[in-house]
Design a protein around this motif. Structure first.
Motif, PDB file in Angstrom:
ATOM      1  N   LEU A 172       0.823  -1.210   0.000  1.00 44.32           N
ATOM      2  CA  LEU A 172       0.000   0.000   0.000  1.00 44.32           C
ATOM      3  C   LEU A 172       0.859   1.263   0.000  1.00 44.32           C
ATOM      4  N   HIS A 173       1.984   1.239   0.702  1.00 46.57           N
ATOM      5  CA  HIS A 173       2.898   2.389   0.662  1.00 46.57           C
ATOM      6  C   HIS A 173       3.494   2.563  -0.727  1.00 46.57           C
ATOM      7  N   GLU A 174       3.815   1.447  -1.382  1.00 48.59           N
ATOM      8  CA  GLU A 174       4.343   1.518  -2.748  1.00 48.59           C
ATOM      9  C   GLU A 174       3.298   2.099  -3.697  1.00 48.59           C
ATOM     10  N   PHE A 175       2.060   1.642  -3.574  1.00 48.05           N
ATOM     11  CA  PHE A 175       0.993   2.179  -4.413  1.00 48.05           C
ATOM     12  C   PHE A 175       0.756   3.655  -4.125  1.00 48.05           C
ATOM     13  N   LYS A 176       0.846   4.023  -2.863  1.00 49.10           N
ATOM     14  CA  LYS A 176       0.609   5.413  -2.463  1.00 49.10           C
ATOM     15  C   LYS A 176       1.621   6.358  -3.110  1.00 49.10           C
ATOM     16  N   SER A 177       2.836   5.892  -3.313  1.00 56.66           N
ATOM     17  CA  SER A 177       3.863   6.737  -3.915  1.00 56.66           C
ATOM     18  C   SER A 177       3.917   6.604  -5.433  1.00 56.66           C
ATOM     19  N   SER A 178       3.060   5.778  -5.991  1.00 61.52           N
ATOM     20  CA  SER A 178       3.032   5.546  -7.437  1.00 61.52           C
ATOM     21  C   SER A 178       2.006   6.460  -8.104  1.00 61.52           C
ATOM     22  N   GLU A 179       2.113   6.567  -9.400  1.00 64.58           N
ATOM     23  CA  GLU A 179       1.157   7.339 -10.186  1.00 64.58           C
ATOM     24  C   GLU A 179       0.424   6.458 -11.189  1.00 64.58           C
ATOM     25  N   LYS A 180       0.569   5.139 -11.056  1.00 64.24           N
ATOM     26  CA  LYS A 180       0.006   4.227 -12.053  1.00 64.24           C
ATOM     27  C   LYS A 180      -1.086   3.355 -11.458  1.00 64.24           C
ATOM     28  N   GLY A 181      -2.153   3.193 -12.191  1.00 65.23           N
ATOM     29  CA  GLY A 181      -3.173   2.219 -11.849  1.00 65.23           C
ATOM     30  C   GLY A 181      -4.178   2.655 -10.803  1.00 65.23           C
ATOM     31  N   THR A 182      -5.233   1.894 -10.732  1.00 70.78           N
ATOM     32  CA  THR A 182      -6.320   2.172  -9.805  1.00 70.78           C
ATOM     33  C   THR A 182      -5.861   2.110  -8.358  1.00 70.78           C
ATOM     34  N   MET A 183      -4.994   1.156  -8.031  1.00 73.13           N
ATOM     35  CA  MET A 183      -4.557   1.018  -6.643  1.00 73.13           C
ATOM     36  C   MET A 183      -3.803   2.255  -6.144  1.00 73.13           C
ATOM     37  N   SER A 184      -3.112   2.947  -7.015  1.00 73.86           N
ATOM     38  CA  SER A 184      -2.416   4.153  -6.564  1.00 73.86           C
ATOM     39  C   SER A 184      -3.421   5.216  -6.141  1.00 73.86           C
ATOM     40  N   TYR A 185      -4.540   5.313  -6.855  1.00 75.81           N
ATOM     41  CA  TYR A 185      -5.573   6.286  -6.489  1.00 75.81           C
ATOM     42  C   TYR A 185      -6.260   5.888  -5.188  1.00 75.81           C
ATOM     43  N   ILE A 186      -6.468   4.613  -5.007  1.00 77.35           N
ATOM     44  CA  ILE A 186      -7.083   4.132  -3.771  1.00 77.35           C
ATOM     45  C   ILE A 186      -6.151   4.368  -2.592  1.00 77.35           C
ATOM     46  N   ALA A 187      -4.885   3.989  -2.749  1.00 76.05           N
ATOM     47  CA  ALA A 187      -3.912   4.104  -1.661  1.00 76.05           C
ATOM     48  C   ALA A 187      -3.677   5.550  -1.246  1.00 76.05           C
ATOM     49  N   LYS A 188      -3.716   6.467  -2.198  1.00 76.23           N
ATOM     50  CA  LYS A 188      -3.500   7.879  -1.868  1.00 76.23           C
ATOM     51  C   LYS A 188      -4.579   8.407  -0.923  1.00 76.23           C
ATOM     52  N   GLY A 189      -5.744   7.791  -0.919  1.00 76.71           N
ATOM     53  CA  GLY A 189      -6.823   8.219  -0.044  1.00 76.71           C
ATOM     54  C   GLY A 189      -6.790   7.575   1.331  1.00 76.71           C
ATOM     55  N   LEU A 190      -5.809   6.710   1.573  1.00 74.33           N
ATOM     56  CA  LEU A 190      -5.723   5.998   2.848  1.00 74.33           C
ATOM     57  C   LEU A 190      -4.728   6.674   3.789  1.00 74.33           C
ATOM     58  N   SER A 191      -5.123   6.827   5.027  1.00 75.81           N
ATOM     59  CA  SER A 191      -4.210   7.336   6.048  1.00 75.81           C
ATOM     60  C   SER A 191      -3.371   6.168   6.569  1.00 75.81           C
ATOM     61  N   GLU A 192      -2.398   6.458   7.398  1.00 75.54           N
ATOM     62  CA  GLU A 192      -1.596   5.395   8.012  1.00 75.54           C
ATOM     63  C   GLU A 192      -2.480   4.485   8.866  1.00 75.54           C
ATOM     64  N   LYS A 193      -3.427   5.081   9.543  1.00 82.17           N
ATOM     65  CA  LYS A 193      -4.365   4.312  10.362  1.00 82.17           C
ATOM     66  C   LYS A 193      -5.191   3.380   9.470  1.00 82.17           C
ATOM     67  N   ASP A 194      -5.639   3.885   8.327  1.00 79.49           N
ATOM     68  CA  ASP A 194      -6.404   3.066   7.384  1.00 79.49           C
ATOM     69  C   ASP A 194      -5.572   1.900   6.861  1.00 79.49           C
ATOM     70  N   ILE A 195      -4.323   2.159   6.531  1.00 80.26           N
ATOM     71  CA  ILE A 195      -3.439   1.112   6.017  1.00 80.26           C
ATOM     72  C   ILE A 195      -3.271   0.014   7.056  1.00 80.26           C
TER      73      ILE A 195
END
Length: 76
Positions: free
Chosen positions: A44-67
């Protein structure tokens, strides 16, 4: 626009993280129950720092608590 719609739709379910299994049920995507809690957090941290794919958009909306909640709920 399509990415924004996907992001908003998914985030409506984000509180309970029930949306995760809509893709991660073992058919197309990685089954979450096969990953450890640490692997889920790392991915999830990798997706959060990425700009590719649906998972990156989902992960960017997650807080550390959510993760951490996602990892607790689905990780082995």
């Amino acid at each position: 626009m399509k990415k924004v719609v996907i992001f908003l739709g998914v985030m409506l379910f984000a509180k309970d993280f029930v949306f995760c299994t809509s893709c991660h049920n073992g058919r197309k995507e990685i089954k979450l129950s096969t990953l450890t809690k640490q692997e889920i957090v790392k991915k999830l941290h990798e997706f959060k720092s990425s700009e590719k794919g649906t998972m990156s958009y989902i992960a960017k909306g997650l807080s550390e608590k959510d993760i951490k909640k996602v990892a607790e709920k689905y990780g082995k």
